[in-house]
Design an enzyme around this catalytic site. Structure first.
Site, PDB file in Angstrom:
ATOM      1  N   SER A  47      -4.452   2.323   0.698  1.00 51.04           N
ATOM      2  CA  SER A  47      -5.285   3.415   0.194  1.00 51.04           C
ATOM      3  C   SER A  47      -5.734   3.088  -1.223  1.00 51.04           C
ATOM      4  O   SER A  47      -5.089   2.305  -1.935  1.00 51.04           O
ATOM      5  CB  SER A  47      -4.487   4.727   0.189  1.00 51.04           C
ATOM      6  OG  SER A  47      -5.167   5.749  -0.525  1.00 51.04           O
ATOM      7  N   TYR A  92       3.453   9.155  -1.909  1.00 47.45           N
ATOM      8  CA  TYR A  92       2.422   8.550  -1.060  1.00 47.45           C
ATOM      9  C   TYR A  92       1.815   7.327  -1.736  1.00 47.45           C
ATOM     10  O   TYR A  92       1.681   6.260  -1.120  1.00 47.45           O
ATOM     11  CB  TYR A  92       1.346   9.592  -0.761  1.00 47.45           C
ATOM     12  CG  TYR A  92       0.179   9.078   0.040  1.00 47.45           C
ATOM     13  CD1 TYR A  92       0.276   8.928   1.422  1.00 47.45           C
ATOM     14  CD2 TYR A  92      -1.034   8.760  -0.571  1.00 47.45           C
ATOM     15  CE1 TYR A  92      -0.796   8.469   2.166  1.00 47.45           C
ATOM     16  CE2 TYR A  92      -2.111   8.301   0.159  1.00 47.45           C
ATOM     17  CZ  TYR A  92      -1.990   8.157   1.525  1.00 47.45           C
ATOM     18  OH  TYR A  92      -3.058   7.697   2.257  1.00 47.45           O
TER      19      TYR A  92
END
Length: 299
Positions: A188, A201
């Site tokens: 990401s 995350y």
């Protein structure tokens, strides 16, 4: 002036404010407003993956769904993994894969369980009659504003789903993967530019980069390529089920920092990259990360 029918990328997909919305995790794509575009009506294949056998985690919705649809339309048989609560979305994907004349295998289960990850690979290989593409897309994301409020249980679960499952699935798959196979992870933009409310995350996504680059080097001698895709703000169920604060949803992709293209991406906009990395068109590509971020830097 060109006569070609080009589209302004800012306006190519939904670019208005999203309605404020929330679903209990993991959320269902079919209940989102608007429903994400995973290429159901637009993706057209050209035989790039004819005869291939792919396992896609998180294949019921969002980016994984877009990859699964694209793989089937490129000629692959596809097994998808998802959580049991996501069965309604998974059934839609099964219909879309089978509409292409390809085999679809649905395997619900929790990737935070090592024994399930092993069974997932075995069942995929058995029912597909082979395995040569791993598209590891599934992820867990829950926003927490302050580290003092971040539960240890959530930290463990996020790492188990996002990072540990990669080790477990790849270890189980290696005895089956032939020369020429492809492993695709999903990191990401958060792995490069962490949001303060996504500490756990973002840490997992940075770990995935190291895992991918290192594993690509390790498996190169076996003729197995390993690459990753780094999405930016993409409209998926992850966002509306706790991945973003509900009040941030309307301007998702337009917030702080905004994507220069000033909108959220749609899952279908990543499908071609997952196809490219699975196909022999990327035969000289390994240990690389491809950013699909709307212009947000990945360095």
């Amino acid at each position: 002036m060109s006569d070609s029918n080009l589209t302004n990328p800012i306006k190519a997909f939904f670019h208005d404010e999203f309605p404020e919305q929330y679903q209990e995790p993991p959320g269902l794509q079919k209940n989102m407003k608007p429903v994400p575009d995973c290429g159901e009506k637009s993706y057209k294949g050209s035989g790039k993956l004819t005869g291939r056998k792919a396992l896609v985690t998180g294949g019921d919705s969002g980016i994984g769904r877009a990859a699964a649809i694209a793989y089937a339309r490129e000629g692959a048989d596809v097994a998808i993994n998802y959580l049991p609560e996501e069965q309604p979305d998974a059934e839609e994907v099964k219909e879309l894969i089978e509409a292409e004349g390809r085999k679809a295998v649905l395997i619900p289960g929790d990737l935070s369980d090592e024994s399930f990850c092993q069974d997932l690979v075995k069942q995929s290989h058995h029912e597909l009659g082979g395995l040569d593409v791993l598209a590891l897309v599934a992820g867990k994301q829950q926003a927490v504003e302050n580290i003092e409020d971040l539960p240890t249980e959530q930290i463990y679960k996020t790492f188990e789903v996002n990072v540990f499952s990669l080790y477990w699935v790849v270890k189980a798959a290696l005895p089956y993967l032939p020369e020429g196979a492809s492993i695709i992870t999903t990191t990401s933009v958060e792995g490069y530019n962490p949001s303060p409310m996504l500490l756990d995350y973002a840490a997992t996504k940075n770990a995935i980069i190291g895992f991918t680059v290192g594993l690509g080097k390790q498996l190169a001698s076996k003729g197995i390529r390993v690459n990753s895709v780094a999405p930016g703000p993409i409209w998926t169920p992850l966002q509306i089920s706790g991945g973003q604060p509900t009040e941030n949803i309307p301007k998702f992709g337009q917030g702080t920092p905004p994507a220069p293209l000033n909108r959220a991406g749609q899952p279908v906009e990543l499908a071609d990259v997952y196809v490219f990395l699975a196909s022999e068109n990327s035969s000289y590509v390994t240990s690389q990360v491809y950013g699909i971020t709307g212009g947000i830097p990945t360095a």
